[in-house]
Write an enzyme that holds these catalytic residues in place. Structure first.
Site, PDB file in Angstrom:
ATOM      1  N   ILE A  43       9.213  18.351 -10.160  1.00  0.00           N
ATOM      2  CA  ILE A  43       7.934  17.712  -9.934  1.00  0.00           C
ATOM      3  C   ILE A  43       8.145  16.360  -9.060  1.00  0.00           C
ATOM      4  O   ILE A  43       8.758  15.434  -9.045  1.00  0.00           O
ATOM      5  CB  ILE A  43       7.500  16.835 -11.351  1.00  0.00           C
ATOM      6  CG1 ILE A  43       7.398  17.528 -12.424  1.00  0.00           C
ATOM      7  CG2 ILE A  43       6.315  15.726 -11.163  1.00  0.00           C
ATOM      8  CD1 ILE A  43       7.253  17.107 -13.932  1.00  0.00           C
ATOM      9  N   GLU A  55      15.620  20.879 -13.900  1.00  0.00           N
ATOM     10  CA  GLU A  55      16.353  20.679 -15.067  1.00  0.00           C
ATOM     11  C   GLU A  55      16.301  19.346 -16.216  1.00  0.00           C
ATOM     12  O   GLU A  55      16.248  19.377 -17.093  1.00  0.00           O
ATOM     13  CB  GLU A  55      17.988  20.347 -14.526  1.00  0.00           C
ATOM     14  CG  GLU A  55      18.492  21.872 -13.917  1.00  0.00           C
ATOM     15  CD  GLU A  55      18.145  21.694 -12.434  1.00  0.00           C
ATOM     16  OE1 GLU A  55      17.029  21.361 -12.038  1.00  0.00           O
ATOM     17  OE2 GLU A  55      18.925  21.767 -11.833  1.00  0.00           O
ATOM     18  N   CYS A  89      21.372  15.728 -11.960  1.00  0.00           N
ATOM     19  CA  CYS A  89      21.221  16.506 -13.136  1.00  0.00           C
ATOM     20  C   CYS A  89      22.339  16.807 -13.850  1.00  0.00           C
ATOM     21  O   CYS A  89      22.464  16.940 -15.114  1.00  0.00           O
ATOM     22  CB  CYS A  89      20.595  17.842 -12.580  1.00  0.00           C
ATOM     23  SG  CYS A  89      18.732  17.620 -12.230  1.00  0.00           S
TER      24      CYS A  89
END
Ligand code: THU
Length: 125
Positions: A43, A55, A89
């Protein structure tokens, strides 16, 4: 759930990606200890820095629904590129799935890496 099934769910999530800046569409799918599947997509944001990777979207959805531990996450990019998780992440994986594995596709073949292999010295308090 096989790795291939989880990866295919991740790939299907590329359709949901909001990526008007990079046009790089990423999907993720994780499975919790009780078999629940949480999905995510990247996003993006006009500020760029506020972008959330696929993720993290999947992991934050799982944690916000009460699942703070999982073992397997698959990550797919729409064009078949191998989408190795970024450092942020990986640090989030270090928090919620430090002993888990990441499923990716390298040149059309599924591979899995331990989180600890991709981030050998994650930060812990
Ligand atoms: N991206 C992900 O969602 N996951 C990855 O593993 C690599 C990068 C996203 C972030 C950004 O929206 C776009 O891909 C280009 O970096």
């Amino acid at each position: 759930m096989t790795d291939r099934e989880l990866f295919d769910i991740a790939m299907s999530m590329c359709d949901k990606a909001y990526a008007p800046y990079s046009h790089f569409y990423v999907g993720a799918a994780l499975i919790t200890d009780d078999g629940s599947v949480y999905t995510g997509c990247n996003i993006e944001n006009a500020s760029y820095g506020a972008t959330n990777c696929a993720e993290r979207t999947a992991m934050f959805k799982a944690v916000s629904e009460g699942h703070a531990h999982f073992n397997r996450i698959a990550v797919a990019a729409y064009d078949g590129t191998c989408a190795y998780p970024c450092g942020i992440c990986l640090q989030v994986m270090n928090e919620f799935m430090a002993d888990g594995t990441v499923i990716l596709e390298e040149n059309g073949k599924l591979v899995d890496y331990r989180v600890s292999e991709l981030l050998p010295h994650g930060f812990n308090l």
